[in-house]
Design a protein around this motif. Structure first.
Motif, PDB file in Angstrom:
ATOM      1  N   TYR A  26     -10.632   0.793   3.012  1.00  0.00           N
ATOM      2  CA  TYR A  26     -10.211  -0.036   4.142  1.00  0.00           C
ATOM      3  C   TYR A  26      -9.582  -1.341   3.643  1.00  0.00           C
ATOM      4  O   TYR A  26      -8.557  -1.777   4.155  1.00  0.00           O
ATOM      5  CB  TYR A  26     -11.398  -0.338   5.062  1.00  0.00           C
ATOM      6  CG  TYR A  26     -11.025  -1.212   6.224  1.00  0.00           C
ATOM      7  CD1 TYR A  26     -10.244  -0.721   7.264  1.00  0.00           C
ATOM      8  CD2 TYR A  26     -11.433  -2.537   6.285  1.00  0.00           C
ATOM      9  CE1 TYR A  26      -9.882  -1.520   8.321  1.00  0.00           C
ATOM     10  CE2 TYR A  26     -11.081  -3.345   7.338  1.00  0.00           C
ATOM     11  CZ  TYR A  26     -10.301  -2.838   8.352  1.00  0.00           C
ATOM     12  OH  TYR A  26      -9.944  -3.640   9.393  1.00  0.00           O
ATOM     13  N   GLY A  27     -10.178  -1.932   2.633  1.00  0.00           N
ATOM     14  CA  GLY A  27      -9.612  -3.153   2.052  1.00  0.00           C
ATOM     15  C   GLY A  27      -8.230  -2.916   1.476  1.00  0.00           C
ATOM     16  O   GLY A  27      -7.332  -3.761   1.587  1.00  0.00           O
ATOM     17  N   MET A  28      -8.042  -1.764   0.844  1.00  0.00           N
ATOM     18  CA  MET A  28      -6.729  -1.440   0.289  1.00  0.00           C
ATOM     19  C   MET A  28      -5.699  -1.253   1.400  1.00  0.00           C
ATOM     20  O   MET A  28      -4.544  -1.660   1.257  1.00  0.00           O
ATOM     21  CB  MET A  28      -6.813  -0.180  -0.574  1.00  0.00           C
ATOM     22  CG  MET A  28      -7.675  -0.332  -1.804  1.00  0.00           C
ATOM     23  SD  MET A  28      -7.147  -1.648  -2.883  1.00  0.00           S
ATOM     24  CE  MET A  28      -5.610  -0.998  -3.461  1.00  0.00           C
ATOM     25  N   LEU A  29      -6.117  -0.656   2.503  1.00  0.00           N
ATOM     26  CA  LEU A  29      -5.231  -0.486   3.654  1.00  0.00           C
ATOM     27  C   LEU A  29      -4.822  -1.840   4.219  1.00  0.00           C
ATOM     28  O   LEU A  29      -3.645  -2.080   4.508  1.00  0.00           O
ATOM     29  CB  LEU A  29      -5.923   0.358   4.725  1.00  0.00           C
ATOM     30  CG  LEU A  29      -5.143   0.626   6.001  1.00  0.00           C
ATOM     31  CD1 LEU A  29      -3.972   1.551   5.696  1.00  0.00           C
ATOM     32  CD2 LEU A  29      -6.047   1.237   7.040  1.00  0.00           C
ATOM     33  N   VAL A  30      -5.777  -2.750   4.348  1.00  0.00           N
ATOM     34  CA  VAL A  30      -5.481  -4.086   4.848  1.00  0.00           C
ATOM     35  C   VAL A  30      -4.561  -4.828   3.882  1.00  0.00           C
ATOM     36  O   VAL A  30      -3.616  -5.501   4.301  1.00  0.00           O
ATOM     37  CB  VAL A  30      -6.796  -4.871   5.086  1.00  0.00           C
ATOM     38  CG1 VAL A  30      -6.517  -6.335   5.359  1.00  0.00           C
ATOM     39  CG2 VAL A  30      -7.574  -4.252   6.230  1.00  0.00           C
ATOM     40  N   LEU A  31      -4.820  -4.717   2.583  1.00  0.00           N
ATOM     41  CA  LEU A  31      -3.966  -5.363   1.583  1.00  0.00           C
ATOM     42  C   LEU A  31      -2.540  -4.837   1.653  1.00  0.00           C
ATOM     43  O   LEU A  31      -1.585  -5.618   1.605  1.00  0.00           O
ATOM     44  CB  LEU A  31      -4.528  -5.141   0.180  1.00  0.00           C
ATOM     45  CG  LEU A  31      -3.658  -5.668  -0.961  1.00  0.00           C
ATOM     46  CD1 LEU A  31      -3.658  -7.186  -0.961  1.00  0.00           C
ATOM     47  CD2 LEU A  31      -4.146  -5.133  -2.279  1.00  0.00           C
ATOM     48  N   TYR A  32      -2.397  -3.536   1.769  1.00  0.00           N
ATOM     49  CA  TYR A  32      -1.062  -2.935   1.856  1.00  0.00           C
ATOM     50  C   TYR A  32      -0.321  -3.440   3.090  1.00  0.00           C
ATOM     51  O   TYR A  32       0.854  -3.769   3.025  1.00  0.00           O
ATOM     52  CB  TYR A  32      -1.177  -1.411   1.878  1.00  0.00           C
ATOM     53  CG  TYR A  32       0.145  -0.703   1.838  1.00  0.00           C
ATOM     54  CD1 TYR A  32       0.878  -0.653   0.659  1.00  0.00           C
ATOM     55  CD2 TYR A  32       0.657  -0.069   2.960  1.00  0.00           C
ATOM     56  CE1 TYR A  32       2.098   0.000   0.595  1.00  0.00           C
ATOM     57  CE2 TYR A  32       1.868   0.594   2.913  1.00  0.00           C
ATOM     58  CZ  TYR A  32       2.583   0.619   1.737  1.00  0.00           C
ATOM     59  OH  TYR A  32       3.787   1.267   1.687  1.00  0.00           O
ATOM     60  N   SER A  33      -1.026  -3.523   4.194  1.00  0.00           N
ATOM     61  CA  SER A  33      -0.418  -3.997   5.427  1.00  0.00           C
ATOM     62  C   SER A  33      -0.073  -5.483   5.340  1.00  0.00           C
ATOM     63  O   SER A  33       1.012  -5.902   5.747  1.00  0.00           O
ATOM     64  CB  SER A  33      -1.369  -3.748   6.598  1.00  0.00           C
ATOM     65  OG  SER A  33      -0.871  -4.306   7.774  1.00  0.00           O
ATOM     66  N   ALA A  34      -0.983  -6.288   4.816  1.00  0.00           N
ATOM     67  CA  ALA A  34      -0.772  -7.736   4.754  1.00  0.00           C
ATOM     68  C   ALA A  34       0.288  -8.133   3.731  1.00  0.00           C
ATOM     69  O   ALA A  34       0.921  -9.173   3.871  1.00  0.00           O
ATOM     70  CB  ALA A  34      -2.086  -8.434   4.428  1.00  0.00           C
ATOM     71  N   SER A  35       0.486  -7.309   2.714  1.00  0.00           N
ATOM     72  CA  SER A  35       1.465  -7.652   1.678  1.00  0.00           C
ATOM     73  C   SER A  35       2.875  -7.229   2.066  1.00  0.00           C
ATOM     74  O   SER A  35       3.802  -7.388   1.271  1.00  0.00           O
ATOM     75  CB  SER A  35       1.076  -6.999   0.349  1.00  0.00           C
ATOM     76  OG  SER A  35       1.242  -5.595   0.415  1.00  0.00           O
ATOM     77  N   GLY A  36       3.034  -6.701   3.251  1.00  0.00           N
ATOM     78  CA  GLY A  36       4.361  -6.263   3.678  1.00  0.00           C
ATOM     79  C   GLY A  36       4.812  -5.026   2.943  1.00  0.00           C
ATOM     80  O   GLY A  36       5.988  -4.881   2.633  1.00  0.00           O
ATOM     81  N   ALA A  37       3.878  -4.152   2.631  1.00  0.00           N
ATOM     82  CA  ALA A  37       4.144  -2.899   1.923  1.00  0.00           C
ATOM     83  C   ALA A  37       4.736  -3.154   0.538  1.00  0.00           C
ATOM     84  O   ALA A  37       5.588  -2.416   0.067  1.00  0.00           O
ATOM     85  CB  ALA A  37       5.039  -1.983   2.751  1.00  0.00           C
ATOM     86  N   ASN A  38       4.261  -4.204  -0.122  1.00  0.00           N
ATOM     87  CA  ASN A  38       4.690  -4.517  -1.483  1.00  0.00           C
ATOM     88  C   ASN A  38       4.001  -3.541  -2.436  1.00  0.00           C
ATOM     89  O   ASN A  38       2.818  -3.674  -2.740  1.00  0.00           O
ATOM     90  CB  ASN A  38       4.323  -5.960  -1.821  1.00  0.00           C
ATOM     91  CG  ASN A  38       4.802  -6.389  -3.179  1.00  0.00           C
ATOM     92  OD1 ASN A  38       5.275  -5.569  -3.964  1.00  0.00           O
ATOM     93  ND2 ASN A  38       4.680  -7.669  -3.446  1.00  0.00           N
ATOM     94  N   GLU A  39       4.763  -2.572  -2.912  1.00  0.00           N
ATOM     95  CA  GLU A  39       4.161  -1.503  -3.712  1.00  0.00           C
ATOM     96  C   GLU A  39       3.707  -1.967  -5.087  1.00  0.00           C
ATOM     97  O   GLU A  39       2.739  -1.447  -5.631  1.00  0.00           O
ATOM     98  CB  GLU A  39       5.140  -0.340  -3.838  1.00  0.00           C
ATOM     99  CG  GLU A  39       5.307   0.401  -2.532  1.00  0.00           C
ATOM    100  CD  GLU A  39       6.133   1.654  -2.693  1.00  0.00           C
ATOM    101  OE1 GLU A  39       6.216   2.182  -3.810  1.00  0.00           O
ATOM    102  OE2 GLU A  39       6.689   2.096  -1.682  1.00  0.00           O
ATOM    103  N   ALA A  40       4.361  -2.953  -5.663  1.00  0.00           N
ATOM    104  CA  ALA A  40       3.969  -3.440  -6.992  1.00  0.00           C
ATOM    105  C   ALA A  40       2.577  -4.067  -6.923  1.00  0.00           C
ATOM    106  O   ALA A  40       1.722  -3.811  -7.778  1.00  0.00           O
ATOM    107  CB  ALA A  40       4.985  -4.441  -7.510  1.00  0.00           C
ATOM    108  N   MET A  41       2.339  -4.881  -5.906  1.00  0.00           N
ATOM    109  CA  MET A  41       1.023  -5.506  -5.742  1.00  0.00           C
ATOM    110  C   MET A  41      -0.031  -4.448  -5.453  1.00  0.00           C
ATOM    111  O   MET A  41      -1.136  -4.491  -6.003  1.00  0.00           O
ATOM    112  CB  MET A  41       1.032  -6.533  -4.609  1.00  0.00           C
ATOM    113  CG  MET A  41      -0.321  -7.191  -4.377  1.00  0.00           C
ATOM    114  SD  MET A  41      -0.444  -8.165  -2.877  1.00  0.00           S
ATOM    115  CE  MET A  41       0.746  -9.435  -3.192  1.00  0.00           C
TER     116      MET A  41
END
Length: 79
Positions: A26-41
């Motif tokens: 769930y945290g990874m999903l939130v991070l992906y969403s909050a980072s604007g789908a920044n795949e490198a991060m």
């Protein structure tokens, strides 16, 4: 080999591990969403999570007596 035997051999609590995986996912999903789908991060965080789980599984194999012996040294190192 039954699942219960594997749990005992790996020294893990299955329900605790499942909960940890769910919360991490769930945290990874939130991070992906909050980072604007920044795949490198996201990829660097995935690597960190996998390494963290690997270290956790390795540390679970060590005896509690080992941790008792090194606790004062780790405490001193932390100060």
């Amino acid at each position: 080999m039954k699942m219960n035997e594997r749990q005992v051999r790996l020294h893990i609590d299955l329900w605790l591990f499942i909960g940890l995986v769910v919360i991490t996912g769930y945290g990874m999903l939130v991070l992906y969403s909050a980072s604007g789908a920044n795949e490198a991060m996201f990829q660097s965080r995935i690597i960190q999570v996998v390494l963290g789980f690997a270290v956790m599984l390795v540390m679970a194999q060590l005896s509690p007596n080992f941790y008792k012996r090194i606790a004062p040294y780790l405490f001193g190192l932390g100060i």
